[in-house]
Design a protein around this motif. Structure first.
Motif, PDB file in Angstrom:
ATOM      1  N   GLY A 164       0.816  -1.199   0.000  1.00 24.80           N
ATOM      2  CA  GLY A 164       0.000   0.000   0.000  1.00 24.80           C
ATOM      3  C   GLY A 164       0.852   1.252   0.000  1.00 24.80           C
ATOM      4  N   ALA A 165       1.851   1.275   0.885  1.00 24.47           N
ATOM      5  CA  ALA A 165       2.706   2.460   0.989  1.00 24.47           C
ATOM      6  C   ALA A 165       3.451   2.692  -0.324  1.00 24.47           C
ATOM      7  CB  ALA A 165       3.682   2.295   2.140  1.00 24.47           C
ATOM      8  N   PHE A 166       4.014   1.630  -0.874  1.00 21.79           N
ATOM      9  CA  PHE A 166       4.709   1.785  -2.156  1.00 21.79           C
ATOM     10  C   PHE A 166       3.730   2.169  -3.257  1.00 21.79           C
ATOM     11  CE2 PHE A 166       8.288  -0.705  -0.319  1.00 21.79           C
ATOM     12  CZ  PHE A 166       9.293   0.174  -0.646  1.00 21.79           C
ATOM     13  N   GLY A 167       2.504   1.668  -3.146  1.00 24.95           N
ATOM     14  CA  GLY A 167       1.491   2.030  -4.124  1.00 24.95           C
ATOM     15  C   GLY A 167       1.251   3.532  -4.129  1.00 24.95           C
ATOM     16  N   VAL A 168       1.169   4.127  -2.944  1.00 26.16           N
ATOM     17  CA  VAL A 168       0.968   5.579  -2.868  1.00 26.16           C
ATOM     18  C   VAL A 168       2.184   6.307  -3.436  1.00 26.16           C
ATOM     19  CG1 VAL A 168       0.593   7.532  -1.330  1.00 26.16           C
ATOM     20  CG2 VAL A 168      -0.567   5.386  -0.895  1.00 26.16           C
ATOM     21  N   VAL A 169       3.370   5.820  -3.099  1.00 28.23           N
ATOM     22  CA  VAL A 169       4.597   6.434  -3.633  1.00 28.23           C
ATOM     23  C   VAL A 169       4.553   6.398  -5.161  1.00 28.23           C
ATOM     24  CG1 VAL A 169       7.096   6.193  -3.808  1.00 28.23           C
ATOM     25  CG2 VAL A 169       5.971   5.800  -1.626  1.00 28.23           C
ATOM     26  N   PHE A 170       4.097   5.277  -5.686  1.00 28.86           N
ATOM     27  CA  PHE A 170       4.054   5.091  -7.128  1.00 28.86           C
ATOM     28  C   PHE A 170       3.026   6.010  -7.777  1.00 28.86           C
ATOM     29  CE2 PHE A 170       2.043   2.678 -10.653  1.00 28.86           C
ATOM     30  CZ  PHE A 170       3.087   2.744 -11.539  1.00 28.86           C
ATOM     31  N   MET A 171       1.941   6.248  -7.057  1.00 24.84           N
ATOM     32  CA  MET A 171       0.867   7.039  -7.642  1.00 24.84           C
ATOM     33  C   MET A 171       1.225   8.513  -7.772  1.00 24.84           C
ATOM     34  SD  MET A 171      -2.255   5.294  -5.687  1.00 24.84           S
ATOM     35  CE  MET A 171      -3.485   6.537  -5.945  1.00 24.84           C
ATOM     36  N   LEU A 172       2.189   8.976  -6.995  1.00 22.78           N
ATOM     37  CA  LEU A 172       2.526  10.394  -7.021  1.00 22.78           C
ATOM     38  C   LEU A 172       3.711  10.652  -7.941  1.00 22.78           C
ATOM     39  CD1 LEU A 172       2.283  11.076  -3.224  1.00 22.78           C
ATOM     40  CD2 LEU A 172       0.824  12.048  -4.976  1.00 22.78           C
ATOM     41  N   LYS A 173       3.627  11.751  -8.631  1.00 29.25           N
ATOM     42  CA  LYS A 173       4.783  12.165  -9.419  1.00 29.25           C
ATOM     43  C   LYS A 173       5.876  12.599  -8.444  1.00 29.25           C
ATOM     44  CE  LYS A 173       5.936  15.001 -13.348  1.00 29.25           C
ATOM     45  NZ  LYS A 173       5.616  16.229 -14.070  1.00 29.25           N
ATOM     46  N   ASN A 174       7.072  12.164  -8.675  1.00 30.92           N
ATOM     47  CA  ASN A 174       8.182  12.386  -7.730  1.00 30.92           C
ATOM     48  C   ASN A 174       7.842  11.855  -6.346  1.00 30.92           C
ATOM     49  OD1 ASN A 174       9.803  13.664  -9.586  1.00 30.92           O
ATOM     50  ND2 ASN A 174       8.846  15.645  -9.170  1.00 30.92           N
ATOM     51  N   GLY A 175       7.154  10.725  -6.327  1.00 37.28           N
ATOM     52  CA  GLY A 175       6.664  10.188  -5.062  1.00 37.28           C
ATOM     53  C   GLY A 175       7.748   9.813  -4.089  1.00 37.28           C
ATOM     54  N   ASP A 202       4.467  22.956  -0.916  1.00 36.44           N
ATOM     55  CA  ASP A 202       5.412  23.901  -1.527  1.00 36.44           C
ATOM     56  C   ASP A 202       5.784  23.493  -2.941  1.00 36.44           C
ATOM     57  OD1 ASP A 202       6.682  21.707  -0.584  1.00 36.44           O
ATOM     58  OD2 ASP A 202       8.144  22.756   0.656  1.00 36.44           O
ATOM     59  N   VAL A 203       5.557  22.244  -3.284  1.00 34.09           N
ATOM     60  CA  VAL A 203       5.807  21.852  -4.673  1.00 34.09           C
ATOM     61  C   VAL A 203       4.505  21.309  -5.247  1.00 34.09           C
ATOM     62  CG1 VAL A 203       8.268  21.346  -4.662  1.00 34.09           C
ATOM     63  CG2 VAL A 203       6.671  19.673  -3.737  1.00 34.09           C
ATOM     64  N   GLU A 204       4.421  21.371  -6.577  1.00 34.15           N
ATOM     65  CA  GLU A 204       3.235  20.855  -7.240  1.00 34.15           C
ATOM     66  C   GLU A 204       3.223  19.339  -7.150  1.00 34.15           C
ATOM     67  OE1 GLU A 204       0.581  22.443  -9.385  1.00 34.15           O
ATOM     68  OE2 GLU A 204       1.085  23.731  -7.683  1.00 34.15           O
ATOM     69  N   THR A 205       2.235  18.789  -6.503  1.00 34.68           N
ATOM     70  CA  THR A 205       2.124  17.332  -6.479  1.00 34.68           C
ATOM     71  C   THR A 205       1.082  16.931  -7.495  1.00 34.68           C
ATOM     72  OG1 THR A 205       1.487  17.919  -4.252  1.00 34.68           O
ATOM     73  CG2 THR A 205       2.645  15.858  -4.525  1.00 34.68           C
ATOM     74  N   GLU A 206       1.325  15.806  -8.102  1.00 31.29           N
ATOM     75  CA  GLU A 206       0.413  15.383  -9.143  1.00 31.29           C
ATOM     76  C   GLU A 206       0.212  13.894  -9.004  1.00 31.29           C
ATOM     77  OE1 GLU A 206       0.477  15.614 -13.862  1.00 31.29           O
ATOM     78  OE2 GLU A 206       1.850  16.989 -12.880  1.00 31.29           O
ATOM     79  N   VAL A 207      -1.033  13.467  -9.134  1.00 28.91           N
ATOM     80  CA  VAL A 207      -1.287  12.028  -9.094  1.00 28.91           C
ATOM     81  C   VAL A 207      -1.218  11.497 -10.516  1.00 28.91           C
ATOM     82  CG1 VAL A 207      -2.992  10.258  -8.624  1.00 28.91           C
ATOM     83  CG2 VAL A 207      -2.635  12.102  -7.014  1.00 28.91           C
ATOM     84  N   VAL A 208      -0.314  10.554 -10.744  1.00 29.92           N
ATOM     85  CA  VAL A 208      -0.141  10.020 -12.095  1.00 29.92           C
ATOM     86  C   VAL A 208      -0.516   8.548 -12.117  1.00 29.92           C
ATOM     87  CG1 VAL A 208       1.566  11.592 -13.025  1.00 29.92           C
ATOM     88  CG2 VAL A 208       2.294   9.774 -11.510  1.00 29.92           C
ATOM     89  N   SER A 209      -1.776   8.242 -11.976  1.00 26.75           N
ATOM     90  CA  SER A 209      -2.140   6.845 -12.132  1.00 26.75           C
ATOM     91  C   SER A 209      -3.630   6.727 -12.356  1.00 26.75           C
ATOM     92  CB  SER A 209      -1.739   6.043 -10.911  1.00 26.75           C
ATOM     93  OG  SER A 209      -2.474   6.489  -9.816  1.00 26.75           O
ATOM     94  N   SER A 210      -4.037   5.563 -12.776  1.00 28.35           N
ATOM     95  CA  SER A 210      -5.437   5.385 -13.142  1.00 28.35           C
ATOM     96  C   SER A 210      -6.288   5.225 -11.888  1.00 28.35           C
ATOM     97  CB  SER A 210      -5.578   4.144 -13.990  1.00 28.35           C
ATOM     98  OG  SER A 210      -5.222   3.021 -13.221  1.00 28.35           O
ATOM     99  N   ASP A 211      -7.604   5.331 -12.090  1.00 28.84           N
ATOM    100  CA  ASP A 211      -8.519   5.122 -10.967  1.00 28.84           C
ATOM    101  C   ASP A 211      -8.415   3.694 -10.452  1.00 28.84           C
ATOM    102  OD1 ASP A 211      -9.378   7.648 -11.077  1.00 28.84           O
ATOM    103  OD2 ASP A 211     -11.122   7.243 -12.340  1.00 28.84           O
ATOM    104  N   PHE A 212      -8.033   2.806 -11.353  1.00 29.86           N
ATOM    105  CA  PHE A 212      -7.931   1.402 -10.972  1.00 29.86           C
ATOM    106  C   PHE A 212      -6.888   1.217  -9.870  1.00 29.86           C
ATOM    107  CE2 PHE A 212      -6.192  -2.862 -11.628  1.00 29.86           C
ATOM    108  CZ  PHE A 212      -7.342  -3.576 -11.346  1.00 29.86           C
ATOM    109  N   THR A 213      -5.712   1.823 -10.088  1.00 31.78           N
ATOM    110  CA  THR A 213      -4.657   1.725  -9.074  1.00 31.78           C
ATOM    111  C   THR A 213      -5.122   2.337  -7.775  1.00 31.78           C
ATOM    112  OG1 THR A 213      -3.170   2.089 -10.901  1.00 31.78           O
ATOM    113  CG2 THR A 213      -2.200   2.104  -8.718  1.00 31.78           C
TER     114      THR A 213
END
Lengths: 458, 502
Positions: free
Chosen positions: A331-342, A424-435
């Motif tokens: 789960g934790a790695f999944g969240v890291v993966f979902m974020l750009k520059n996670g 302070d930095v732009e965070t972006e979620v880069v993954s599908s709704d499925f993930t």
């Protein structure tokens, strides 16, 4: 034919991986591949479930712990495949190879779990490792990824060479490589004082420590975890640990019981080093993947307690821990993966403001990793400590408990960054709704299994 | 099969929190939280009426298997000690929701979810009859409180929240090891009532007593483990401070009563004089430090250290009168300090300053506020007729009965307490209105008055009818003393420090 019946699931999985590898020449659709691979894994799991037998003079067998372990690994592999469908950094042209390698590594792990013989254990470990070396450097254009693979490869081959050496020595001393027969031959006092045997056992312990990143054999871990593709890091942090702890746990518990005192002392020292070192090193990390790497080192330290206990109770406590560990780490790695520059710590600053649900999910995983109820992480630790106290290792449990407090520092730091800092930095979620759904369901699982643990503890 | 009233009380806030998770409109969220808190309060009221005061046994008991593999059960029930705290918790939650109505404007949804989760875990601690269940609730409480302080708190909130978590977490994980040890010596059970019957060897008692007591002493907090409290109190949002003062600090003292004393009576006797002395030190030291504070909230926070010193002193006199006083004073402190934090929060909402120097001359400008403020100041001082008077009186009786110098030093705390409260009152209410806040202040509104009135009535009710409250605890307390601390045991144990003083 009995022989093939027992290893048929593994053979089937090998066939699957070859099929995917070959069909990759014609099909270019990632989804089709993934579905094929997942189907293959599921069939293997179901097949395995229906088997309870042993072959090759009991050097490979399947019992309920094996089946559960296999399912953990299979589910982890399926999860990793599911989240990596999105990973654009893995080129579509080599996606077939990627899946093939995951499947072969699963085959290796299944062999390890079922092994009751050092040679089969070795074969499984090599199959696993060779696939992982390549998987770690799968971001071919990324320097860090190549470094990760290379480092893992160099360290890993040395470790397996040491294992081979150890097996040879043990064979020399006892005349067998079979766990059961080693245990039987140990009743002869001669073997206990035989330096050849002792060096052999130490070699096995060293290999185990290398592969499961026990301190001081952990040096490859942070670099490899950081450089490897995030889905693979998640895989690396969970699945091989399951196989290693179960397989080697069986060897330590199954074979060495008559002389358990000496190897136990070595493991106690290693466990303390790993718990203390892993947690202290994790404290100062600025990269989330590295932090999680060191945290996984420390978790292995806790799990060693189960092996040190040296009973079936300890082994099943490890199994519970592995399930919990897999859920919260994936789960934790999944969240890291979902974020750009996670993997950058500052990405998490103020995450709760921009993505409240994602932050909430990550918070659940962090609290679970820290072992705070009502999460599955608490239940797992509790069961492990219970087994250890029962066996009289109260002081070791106190060390573990003190290290749990230390670990709260760095897990809470992420929660703190998410909830108490300004973005302070732009965070972006880069993954599908499925993930997203996948990770969300893991977080629900953390809470549900944490409040109603009888679902998975038997 | 009885009506599962305790499970219902535990479950309703969780259901409320899940409902709120799917809401977007802040007003709807607030109203739902209020409704849930009120429902929970009203459902807890029958406990008060249906409780059998003449019995020391656990009542409203529910037992279901939880983790059958290790024989852990979901077992809940209340006795004369815990029943009052369950009621206090549900009441304080209503007050906290009310007091946050306007004060919370960011992340409203998360805030009220946390308050409701907090309610469940607090009540869970009070009603657990299974050690593992107790520990789970005890630790689970950290999560909402950490976020309440860290997200909605003042400028130094991050530091305060981390300090809070690490202090309490460090205090309580050793308790986990002790719980495991108890589990095996008690014959593989987590049943609190079963474990109470154990006669443990002294060596083991000492080890376990230290581990348990450390966990509780951090929560109370006892001197010298109190340093997290002023930071946490000062930085927490008003609702957080109210919950901290109202319920959270009581958990430690409750732990002494429920675990340290009945489980390890011989070890308790051994450490008794140390704990008594630490309590008196907390009273006097806390009061002295309070005198020097320049921040409104910090002042009340430090006064809590002093007040909680009274509570632990009462408990550790091991006399019926002292212990009853201690328990009563826990409730009193929850009400009075909770109310004072509410008042500070209300005035802070208007002026956004907590410096005492920025105030003054509020008396002519804010008559309603001052009415309540005067009343609760007098209650905090312990004026006869208010609840604190009864609590302090009983505690002092117990202390004098046990050992006269203990009582003598504790009285010093009362004098100092009067000094700092009156001095604070003078600085806030009299003098000239400060220019800084002149245009900001306006008097209390109906919602704020409604928040304070129940507390005010309780102060008077306990003040004039303390017997009603002590009657609930009486049989539980005397049962504890009779079964665990026989008079001969107390008389024959030479307390090293007391012996030296004599």
């Amino acid at each position: 034919m009995m022989m093939f019946k027992v290893i048929a699931p593994e053979l089937f999985l090998i066939a699957c991986s070859i099929f995917i590898f070959l069909s990759a020449l014609f099909i270019k659709n990632r989804r089709t591949f993934s579905i094929l691979a997942i189907l293959g894994l599921l069939i293997t799991g179901v097949w395995k479930y229906s088997l309870r037998a042993s072959i090759f003079n009991s050097s490979f067998s399947v019992d309920s712990i094996d089946v559960l372990g296999s399912w953990i690994i299979i589910l982890i592999a399926i999860y990793v495949i599911l989240i990596s469908i999105d990973d654009v950094a893995i080129p579509t042209t080599s996606y077939g190879e990627f899946l093939t390698l995951i499947l072969t590594s699963v085959v290796g792990m299944l062999f390890m779990i079922g092994s009751r013989d050092l040679i089969i254990l070795y074969l499984g470990l090599e199959t696993l490792s060779l696939s992982l070396y390549i998987l770690c450097s799968f971001y071919r254009k990324d320097k860090l990824s190549s470094e990760a693979g290379l480092k893992y490869y160099l360290m890993g081959t040395v470790a397996t060479a040491i294992l081979l050496y150890g097996i040879a020595l043990i064979y020399g001393a006892t005349g067998t490589t079979d766990f059961y027969n080693i245990a039987k031959s140990l009743s002869y006092a001669k073997v206990l004082t035989d330096p050849m045997f002792i060096v052999g056992v130490i070699a096995v312990i060293i290999t185990f420590s290398f592969k499961s990143s026990v301190i001081p054999f952990h040096a490859w871990t942070p670099d490899t975890y950081q450089g490897a593709p995030t889905p693979i890091t998640a895989f690396l942090a969970t699945a091989p640990k399951t196989a290693l702890l179960l397989a080697f746990g069986r060897f330590f518990i199954g074979s060495l019981v008559p002389i358990w005192v000496e190897p136990k002392t070595v493991l106690i020292v290693l466990s303390i080093l790993t718990m203390v070192g892993g947690n202290l090193l994790a404290l100062s990390q600025e990269n989330v993947k590295r932090m999680l790497a060191f945290s996984s080192v420390s978790h292995v330290g806790y799990m060693l307690l189960g092996i040190i206990v040296g009973t079936q109770e300890g082994l099943s406590a490890i199994l519970t821990y592995l399930i919990a560990y897999a859920i919260m780490n994936l789960g934790a790695f999944g969240v890291v993966f979902m974020l750009k520059n996670g993997d950058d710590m500052s990405t998490y600053n103020g995450l709760a403001k921009r993505y409240p649900y994602l932050a909430g999910i990550m918070m659940i995983f962090m609290f679970s990793l820290a072992g705070i109820p009502p999460t599955v992480g608490f239940i797992a630790k509790f069961q492990l400590f219970l087994a250890a106290v029962n066996a009289g290792f109260t002081s070791l449990v106190i060390v573990a408990v003190l290290m749990t407090i230390t670990s709260a520092f760095y897990y809470l730091r992420i929660v703190m960054n998410m909830y108490m800092k300004e973005p302070d930095v732009e965070t972006e979620v880069v993954s599908s709704d499925f993930t997203k759904g996948l990770v969300l369901s893991l977080s629900i699982l953390v809470i549900v299994l944490g409040t109603l643990p009888s679902i998975f503890i038997h | 099969m009885n009506f599962p009233i305790l499970s219902l009380i535990l479950l309703i806030p969780v259901i409320g929190a899940i409902l709120i998770l799917f809401m977007k409109n802040p007003t709807l969220i607030k109203s739902t939280a209020m409704l849930v808190a009120l429902i929970d309060f009203f459902i807890s009221l029958p406990l008060w009426f249906l409780f059998d005061k003449n019995s020391h046994a656990m009542q409203f008991v529910e037992v279901y298997p939880w983790i059958p593999f290790i024989n852990a059960k979901y077992a809940v029930g209340v006795d004369g000690i815990s029943v009052l705290f369950v009621l206090l918790s549900t009441l304080i939650t209503v007050i906290s929701v009310s007091v946050s109505w306007k004060a919370i404007d960011k992340k409203v949804k998360e805030f009220f979810i946390m308050i409701l989760l907090m309610e469940t875990s607090m009540i869970g601690v009070f009603v657990s009859l299974d050690l593992l269940l107790f520990y789970a609730f005890w630790e689970a409480m950290l999560i909402p409180m950490f976020l309440l302080i860290g997200v909605w708190g003042g400028p130094n909130r991050v530091y305060a929240s981390i300090k809070f978590v690490l202090f309490t977490f460090a205090g309580s994980v050793l308790m986990l090891v002790s719980i495991l040890v108890l589990y095996f010596t008690g014959g593989h059970t987590f049943d609190i009532l079963e474990l109470m019957k154990l006669n443990l060897p002294l060596n083991m008692q000492i080890f376990l007593f230290i581990a348990f007591t450390l966990a509780f002493a951090v929560k109370v907090p006892m001197f010298p483990l109190h340093t997290w409290l002023p930071d946490a109190h000062t930085e927490a949002p008003t609702a957080g401070s109210v919950i901290l003062a109202g319920v959270l600090l009581k958990l430690g003292a409750y732990g002494f009563l429920r675990f340290s004393m009945p489980f390890f009576p011989e070890a308790t006797m051994m450490f008794l004089s140390l704990l008594q002395v630490l309590s008196v030190v907390a009273i006097v030291y806390g009061a002295f430090v309070t005198l020097k504070q320049t921040d409104l909230k910090r002042l009340i926070a430090y006064s809590s250290v002093s007040h909680m010193g009274f509570v632990t002193l009462g408990l550790f006199t091991l006399t019926q009168i002292g212990m009853l006083g201690g328990i009563l004073q826990m409730i009193n402190h929850g009400i009075v300090t909770g109310a004072l934090f509410c008042l500070v929060g209300m005035i802070y909402e208007r002026t956004h300053t907590r410096q005492i120097a920025d105030y003054g001359g509020l008396k002519p400008t804010l008559p309603i506020f001052i009415l309540f403020y005067t009343f609760f100041t007098l209650a905090a001082i312990g004026l006869p007729g208010t609840n604190s008077f009864m609590g302090e009186f009983l505690i002092l009786c117990g202390a004098f009965l046990r050992f006269i110098p203990l009582g003598a030093f504790a009285v010093l705390g009362i004098i100092l307490g009067t000094t700092y409260m009156i001095w604070l009152y003078y600085r806030v209410a009299y003098g000239n209105l400060n220019e800084k806040i002149k245009d900001l202040i306006y008097d209390l509104g109906p919602r704020e008055i409604l928040t304070l009135v129940p507390l005010l009535l309780l102060v008077l009710y306990i003040g004039f009818q303390p017997g009603v409250f002590t009657s609930y605890m009486q049989s539980s307390v005397s049962h504890l003393i009779a079964t665990k601390f026989s008079s001969s045991m107390i008389a024959h144990t030479t307390l090293p420090l007391v012996g030296w003083l004599r």
